[in-house]
Design an enzyme around this catalytic site. Sequence first.
Site, short mmCIF file in Angstrom:
data_model
loop_
_atom_site.label_atom_id
_atom_site.label_comp_id
_atom_site.label_asym_id
_atom_site.label_seq_id
_atom_site.Cartn_x
_atom_site.Cartn_y
_atom_site.Cartn_z
N HIS A 97 0.84 -1.21 0.00
CA HIS A 97 0.00 0.00 0.00
C HIS A 97 0.87 1.24 0.00
CE1 HIS A 97 1.16 -0.48 4.20
NE2 HIS A 97 0.95 0.83 4.33
N ASP A 112 0.52 5.09 1.98
CA ASP A 112 -0.26 5.52 3.15
C ASP A 112 -1.34 6.54 2.79
OD1 ASP A 112 1.25 3.89 4.85
OD2 ASP A 112 2.83 5.39 4.96
N ARG A 127 5.32 6.67 13.28
CA ARG A 127 5.37 7.24 11.92
C ARG A 127 4.83 8.66 11.95
NH1 ARG A 127 1.29 4.70 8.03
NH2 ARG A 127 0.16 6.64 8.23
N HIS A 181 4.54 0.05 -0.12
CA HIS A 181 5.32 -0.70 0.86
C HIS A 181 4.46 -1.72 1.58
CE1 HIS A 181 3.63 2.76 3.04
NE2 HIS A 181 3.66 1.99 4.12
O1 LIG Z 1 5.34 -1.97 10.07
C1 LIG Z 1 5.96 -1.60 9.08
O2 LIG Z 1 7.08 -2.02 8.79
C2 LIG Z 1 5.35 -0.62 8.14
C3 LIG Z 1 4.03 -0.19 8.60
C4 LIG Z 1 3.42 0.78 7.64
O3 LIG Z 1 2.80 0.40 6.69
C5 LIG Z 1 3.64 2.21 7.85
O4 LIG Z 1 4.29 2.62 8.81
O5 LIG Z 1 3.17 2.99 7.01
FE LIG Z 2 2.10 2.06 5.57
#
Ligand SMILES: O=C(O)CCC(=O)C(=O)O
Ligand SMILES: [Fe+2]
Length: 397
Positions: A181, A183, A345, A330
Amino acid sequence: MSNASSDGGETLVDPYNYVGDVLGAGPGENYPFSDLLPYNPTRDKSDPPLPYFDITDRGHFADPACSRLNAAVKKAGGKIKDLGICVGSVVEGDIKLEDLTSEEKDDLALLVARRGVVFFRNQTGLDIDKQRELGKYFGPLHTHPVLAVPRRNGLDDVVVIYSDKDSRPDPYAFSRVELFHSDVTFEAQPPGTTILKLMTTPEVGNDTLWSSGYALYSSLSKPYQKYLESLSAVHSSFGQALWRSETLPTPRRQPLETIHPVVRVHPVTGFKSIFVNAGFVTRLVGVPKAESTNTLKFLFDSFAQQTDATCRWRWQDGDVALWDNRVVNHSATFDAYPSLRHGLRVTPQAERPLSVNSYEKQYGRQAKDWLEERYRVLGLDPPHMDQGGSISKSYKD
Ligand SMILES: O=C(O)CCC(=O)C(=O)O
Ligand SMILES: [Fe+2]
């Protein structure tokens, strides 16, 4: 922990019963990041929709050779190393993200836009306040409508990434393809330079993958590229809101659907990128349903399968990834249960996605194909298939 069983003096190990030494890992009483554990603030009423805003990407102020960032990395005894041809670089050396100057940050924005994702190890000094400061330099921080935020007050613009012994993954929930996906692309102004720091990581596993939208666009035939350039897609947050509705019956913001171009141009690099993702895109606009379903399936599959245009990061405590949500998809892997994994994040929003037409009108120059540009720099003819691709001359004749 021993998994051995005794059988007539011989010791047998049951390989299927091995869970390492981590079973039962949780944050514990003295966990140093307990104020940043996930919290789901509930509301009686949702906030209003996000406002529109103007933004000039910081990458526009970069030096084209990233000379200021390169000098800082060199001074820190390090080097910027590519993790593959298409996507991903790691910045080595004792460089501290919180100490970068504005000029170095501008160069970093350009590097991330070109490489899709850039990693820094051991960023223990980048606490959440400094991480937010860095994020705000790139754009206004997004507040997520449904995902968990840290317990500590005043961090509503932070998303908590967290799993432990109580987060057993549901093997039926999502396929590998569906996990890729970008974000919050349902927003009218989805994020650009996004920053994830993991404070606590498993010994092994739970890596994250990034797959390049530039490279995917470049891998397609010219007629198909043109077809995709003519399309737009619906990005929806209704599915995510429903998935979270048990925890959050009233989302912090109501779900929405937004239409974005399928081929998006990065305002700074000028490269075209495939901008659909399995997380949020529900259908293509103005084409028959079956055509939409099959075209999207092809693109989603390609993001998950283009191993030569994907990089994989094996996390250590304190690592930071900066990625450009405009040009990569990702996916985390969920193979390290029941280990503790905890990160934060910050998600700066960027411009309204630019179609090829709107980019060319706004910037007065042609949008580029990443691979063609690469070949041009090498002084070679681009490798497009309009001459019959790899079919031999005698066959064509
Ligand atoms: O947990 C992760 O490595 C990525 C999670 C994710 O999709 C994000 O932080 O946008
Ligand atoms: Fe993500």
